[in-house]
Design a protein around this motif. Structure first.
Motif, PDB file in Angstrom:
ATOM      1  N   LEU A  93       5.326   1.435  -3.724  1.00 38.78           N
ATOM      2  CA  LEU A  93       3.925   1.140  -3.173  1.00 38.78           C
ATOM      3  C   LEU A  93       4.605  -0.537  -2.506  1.00 38.78           C
ATOM      4  O   LEU A  93       5.164  -1.302  -3.276  1.00 38.78           O
ATOM      5  N   ILE A  94       4.507  -0.668  -1.036  1.00 35.90           N
ATOM      6  CA  ILE A  94       4.617  -2.140  -0.827  1.00 35.90           C
ATOM      7  C   ILE A  94       3.350  -2.705  -0.256  1.00 35.90           C
ATOM      8  O   ILE A  94       2.830  -2.244   0.618  1.00 35.90           O
ATOM      9  N   LEU A  95       3.191  -3.998  -1.014  1.00 27.61           N
ATOM     10  CA  LEU A  95       1.489  -4.648  -0.731  1.00 27.61           C
ATOM     11  C   LEU A  95       2.019  -5.907   0.163  1.00 27.61           C
ATOM     12  O   LEU A  95       2.710  -6.556  -0.136  1.00 27.61           O
ATOM     13  N   VAL A  96       0.996  -6.068   1.226  1.00 26.17           N
ATOM     14  CA  VAL A  96       1.290  -7.354   2.074  1.00 26.17           C
ATOM     15  C   VAL A  96      -0.159  -7.900   2.163  1.00 26.17           C
ATOM     16  O   VAL A  96      -1.235  -7.109   1.784  1.00 26.17           O
ATOM     17  N   PRO A  97      -0.279  -9.168   2.238  1.00 21.15           N
ATOM     18  CA  PRO A  97      -1.689  -9.846   1.919  1.00 21.15           C
ATOM     19  C   PRO A  97      -2.573  -9.241   3.039  1.00 21.15           C
ATOM     20  O   PRO A  97      -3.853  -9.396   2.878  1.00 21.15           O
ATOM     21  N   GLU A  98      -1.958  -9.367   4.465  1.00 19.05           N
ATOM     22  CA  GLU A  98      -2.959  -9.202   5.452  1.00 19.05           C
ATOM     23  C   GLU A  98      -2.753  -8.209   6.441  1.00 19.05           C
ATOM     24  O   GLU A  98      -1.376  -7.853   6.523  1.00 19.05           O
ATOM     25  N   ARG A 102      -4.472  -5.058   0.027  1.00 23.80           N
ATOM     26  CA  ARG A 102      -4.881  -5.089  -1.408  1.00 23.80           C
ATOM     27  C   ARG A 102      -5.501  -3.686  -1.875  1.00 23.80           C
ATOM     28  O   ARG A 102      -5.386  -3.128  -2.823  1.00 23.80           O
ATOM     29  N   MET A 103      -6.087  -2.972  -0.905  1.00 24.27           N
ATOM     30  CA  MET A 103      -6.762  -1.816  -1.173  1.00 24.27           C
ATOM     31  C   MET A 103      -5.758  -0.643  -1.644  1.00 24.27           C
ATOM     32  O   MET A 103      -6.060   0.205  -2.515  1.00 24.27           O
ATOM     33  N   ALA A 104      -4.644  -0.669  -1.291  1.00 20.34           N
ATOM     34  CA  ALA A 104      -3.519   0.170  -1.387  1.00 20.34           C
ATOM     35  C   ALA A 104      -3.024   0.034  -2.917  1.00 20.34           C
ATOM     36  O   ALA A 104      -2.548   0.998  -3.377  1.00 20.34           O
ATOM     37  N   ASP A 134      -0.784 -15.229  -2.028  1.00 23.25           N
ATOM     38  CA  ASP A 134      -1.564 -15.238  -1.009  1.00 23.25           C
ATOM     39  C   ASP A 134      -2.968 -14.823  -1.640  1.00 23.25           C
ATOM     40  O   ASP A 134      -3.159 -13.956  -2.342  1.00 23.25           O
ATOM     41  N   ALA A 135      -3.993 -15.718  -1.355  1.00 28.27           N
ATOM     42  CA  ALA A 135      -5.405 -15.635  -1.912  1.00 28.27           C
ATOM     43  C   ALA A 135      -6.214 -14.179  -1.299  1.00 28.27           C
ATOM     44  O   ALA A 135      -6.956 -13.892  -1.825  1.00 28.27           O
ATOM     45  N   SER A 136      -5.382 -13.577  -0.425  1.00 22.76           N
ATOM     46  CA  SER A 136      -5.929 -12.457   0.267  1.00 22.76           C
ATOM     47  C   SER A 136      -5.900 -11.185  -0.341  1.00 22.76           C
ATOM     48  O   SER A 136      -6.587 -10.244  -0.376  1.00 22.76           O
ATOM     49  N   ALA A 176       0.949 -18.452  10.441  1.00 24.85           N
ATOM     50  CA  ALA A 176       1.819 -19.092   9.686  1.00 24.85           C
ATOM     51  C   ALA A 176       2.482 -18.406   8.750  1.00 24.85           C
ATOM     52  O   ALA A 176       3.316 -19.140   8.193  1.00 24.85           O
ATOM     53  N   LYS A 177       2.499 -17.265   8.330  1.00 27.89           N
ATOM     54  CA  LYS A 177       3.201 -16.623   7.179  1.00 27.89           C
ATOM     55  C   LYS A 177       3.451 -15.281   7.620  1.00 27.89           C
ATOM     56  O   LYS A 177       2.838 -14.507   8.362  1.00 27.89           O
TER      57      LYS A 177
END
Length: 718
Positions: free
Chosen positions: A203-208, A263-265, A283-285, A519-520
């Motif tokens: 599982l790979i999570l990214v913020p956005e 995040r749902m993943a 990241d706050a996301s 920016a990220k």
């Protein structure tokens, strides 16, 4: 865990052949209904089975759950309603998944059914049995391709990090500068995990969402030759219901070996999970802001420990919580933190981090949007064919329209906030409730036709830069300079973001203006200059996390410059980060100039330790929404008084602050107030919150005009 039953109108006792099953359903928030409802079934069903059950006049999706520790008996003479049907062909959700959901519901103070059903694809609730069977037939195990991948040479720092991950259990905090090759470490570890076990999943999570296309292309290119194109699936809210169901089924059946998502993943059903990667972990996301307010990073850590999967957190600017949790052992602290910290300070390819230049706006001409030295630097870069990025974390043309004659401002009629002026479509739009109106021809209050915009947004910066650079010629192409903007307004249409990013990567854009979404995480190879135009607002925020977020945003933005060492080497100047500020001596900018995250983090942690703030204390917010501010605050005060009177468990270690209005206290006509709870003990805070739920339920009917209340555990913004 409470168990309630749904009953039919008949008073006859259920036949002995029926089985009474606990089922999790999505009951209305704060309804007071127990976590599980009891239904009758003609056959025993294992926990985790997906079923359709009647709830009131509706038929809803439910999950057969584990029997509660204390068996519940039905009142004499009542009959439970029967399960309407079983979703055939879908294997029961695994015990590990059910434990994750139960923990999340318990920790974040939400109903079990709400969390469980929100984690499932919505289309599961709507498909009839025949449609579902057709979907299942399409979900087949991937056929490994015959191709191979070339061995990839790693830097010494990458090799060291990989070796540590191979031999230690983790969790790991991979602290690597922007451009240091963290993604390659992730992919190598994924490859190791999948090769070690033919069923293993990662599982790979990214913020956005906007960070998924670039990473997905790289992951697919790496693993499709080995496991087939269907081995990778995405999971995020931008997908259609049909796409979400397809991805969920592929993960649940094991057909998908890699899940990449937002995040749902973290709630994806992955029965053979072996590795979790949380990219940009700071990241706050990752914190959900509606419904169950979970933090996907924290749940990933809990899930990894519970399922025996390795967890890698990665960031160039780690959250202070993760930084503290990964502290190395010392004389004063021989145990150290729970995580293992891995360092990757160098950029791949001998590329240098950009030089940070601080511009004192007090020394610049008055009312300058761009200080002359910055504008000259941008012009020189563009003339040489290099790209620049200009960051302003405020979309629209201007934050507010103002009448100097009478003082009128473009306030939102439904919120205690301004409507933002959007010049392109001549509208005023509230970014809180979405209310929109046409720009008036004259002041609605006094009729003055001279109403002017105050402040600046990305739309205004784009317009002004286009005007300032209109005579600049890009060499060697010999064409006029091009300015583009990427923010939430320009990327609403499906595929718009991917198209705009492709233009930037292809060199069709010379200056890119945007908000934090650019920016990220993005790998812009041609950008050699980044400029932050108005970053000072976060320096004096009432939120104690604001300096941390500002430093992370600016350091991440700086990391977009000079990522291609060969391209930067061909430039006449090294890559640069320019910051326009009225406070050039502020400690945030002093440490940013040195790219010194450890120094900044150490200073911030020292302040937080002295003040007793996270990560040295634990917090929760209770928010009340009501028709008036008085009602909202009265509900919170009464609930706090009732908690003290009842002597709830944990209260002696929990401090309840007085209720106060939110910074934006009215949204969509509803007034909002909040109460902060703080404790040095996480266990005490959790015990208090769990016991307080009943008090909050009992107190609600006493306050007419109360719309809702909610609990936010480990809030990210106060």
């Amino acid at each position: 865990m409470n168990t309630s039953a749904t009953f039919s109108d008949t008073d006859a006792a259920p036949p002995r052949s029926l089985h009474l099953l606990p089922v999790a359903v999505n009951t209305p928030a704060h309804s007071g209904v127990g976590d599980l409802l009891s239904y009758a079934s003609s056959a025993p069903l294992p926990p985790g089975t997906l079923v359709r059950v009647p709830l009131g006049a509706r038929e809803v999706l439910g999950i057969v759950w584990d029997a509660p520790e204390t068996p519940q008996s039905l009142p004499a003479g009542v009959q439970p309603r029967a399960i309407a049907g079983v979703l055939q062909g879908i294997a029961p959700l695994a015990p590990a998944w059910r434990r994750l959901v139960a923990f999340a519901a318990r920790y974040y103070q939400r109903a079990l059914g709400e969390v469980a059903l929100a984690a499932l694809p919505p289309q599961l609730r709507d498909l009839d049995p025949e449609q579902l069977q057709r979907r299942l037939r399409r979900t087949q195990a991937p056929v490994p391709a015959a191709g191979t991948i070339k061995p990839i040479a790693h830097s010494a720092e990458q090799s060291t990090a990989i070796a540590q991950i191979d031999v230690h259990p983790g969790p790991f905090l991979l602290f690597g500068s922007t451009g240091s090759g963290k993604t390659e470490v992730y992919l190598h570890c994924v490859a190791r995990a999948l090769a070690a076990d033919p069923q293993a999943q990662a599982l790979i999570l990214v913020p956005e969402i906007n960070l998924t296309p670039q990473l997905e292309a790289r992951v697919r290119a790496r693993f499709a030759p080995l496991y087939g194109d269907a081995a990778l699936v995405g999971m995020h809210s931008g997908m259609t219901p049909a796409q979400r169901l397809k991805s969920w089924l592929a993960a649940h059946t094991g057909a998908a070996r890699i899940v990449l998502g937002t995040r749902m993943a973290v709630f994806a059903s992955l029965p053979h999970l072996a590795l979790i990667v949380v990219d940009e972990e700071h990241d706050a996301s990752y914190k959900q802001q509606e419904g169950a307010r979970y933090n996907a990073r924290d749940l990933a850590l809990w899930r990894g420990r519970e399922q025996g999967a390795k967890v890698i957190l990665g960031s160039a600017t780690p959250s202070l919580e993760s930084w503290h949790a990964s502290r190395p052992p010392s004389e004063d602290d021989p145990q150290g933190g729970r995580y293992q910290r891995l360092y990757m300070p160098s950029r791949i390819g001998a590329g240098a981090l950009p030089r940070v230049r601080i511009l004192d706006m007090g020394q610049q001409p008055r009312h300058s949007v761009f200080a002359p030295p910055l504008l000259a630097a941008i012009t020189e870069r563009v003339q040489r064919g290099e790209q620049c990025l200009v960051l302003l974390n405020r979309r629209g043309f201007a934050p507010v329209l103002h009448c100097h004659a009478c003082g009128w401002k473009s306030d939102c009629p439904h919120c205690s906030a301004h409507q933002v002026f959007h010049k392109l479509d001549r509208t005023l739009r509230c970014h809180h409730c979405g209310a929109a109106s046409r720009v008036p021809r004259a002041c609605p209050s006094c009729g003055n036709p001279d109403i002017v915009p105050i402040g600046r947004g990305t739309e205004q910066l784009e317009e002004q830069l286009a005007r300032l650079l209109r005579n600049v010629v890009v060499e060697p192409a010999g064409r006029a300079a091009r300015v583009a903007r990427i923010d939430a307004d320009t990327t609403r249409a499906k595929g718009a973001l991917e198209e705009q990013l492709a233009q930037v990567h292809a060199g069709e854009v010379d200056v890119l203006v945007g908000t934090q979404m650019i920016a990220k995480g993005h790998d812009f190879r041609r950008i050699t200059l980044v400029a932050a135009v108005q970053p000072d607002g976060a320096l004096f925020s009432s939120d104690f996390r604001a300096p941390e977020r500002l430093f992370a945003l600016l350091m991440q933005a700086a990391g977009r410059a000079g990522r291609d060492a060969q391209y930067t080497a061909a430039s006449e100047q090294p890559a640069e980060m320019w910051i326009q500020t009225w406070h050039p001596e502020h400690p945030v900018y002093a440490t940013l100039r040195r790219h010194d995250w450890p120094a900044f983090a150490g200073q911030q942690l020292a302040e937080r330790r002295e003040a007793g703030m996270p990560p040295f204390a634990h917090q929760a917010l209770v928010r009340a929404d009501a028709r008036s501010q008085e009602v909202a605050q009265a509900f919170l005060s009464a609930a706090a008084d009732a908690a003290r009177a009842a002597g709830l468990p944990g209260l002696d270690l929990v401090h309840l602050f007085p209720p106060v209005p939110l910074a934006v206290q009215r949204v969509a006509g509803v007034e909002r107030a909040q109460m902060l709870l703080e404790s040095p003990s996480r266990a005490a805070l959790q015990a208090f919150l769990a016991a307080w739920q009943g008090v909050l339920h009992a107190e609600r009917p006493q306050h007419k005009g109360l719309v809702r209340w909610l609990v936010d555990v480990d809030p990210q913004a106060i």
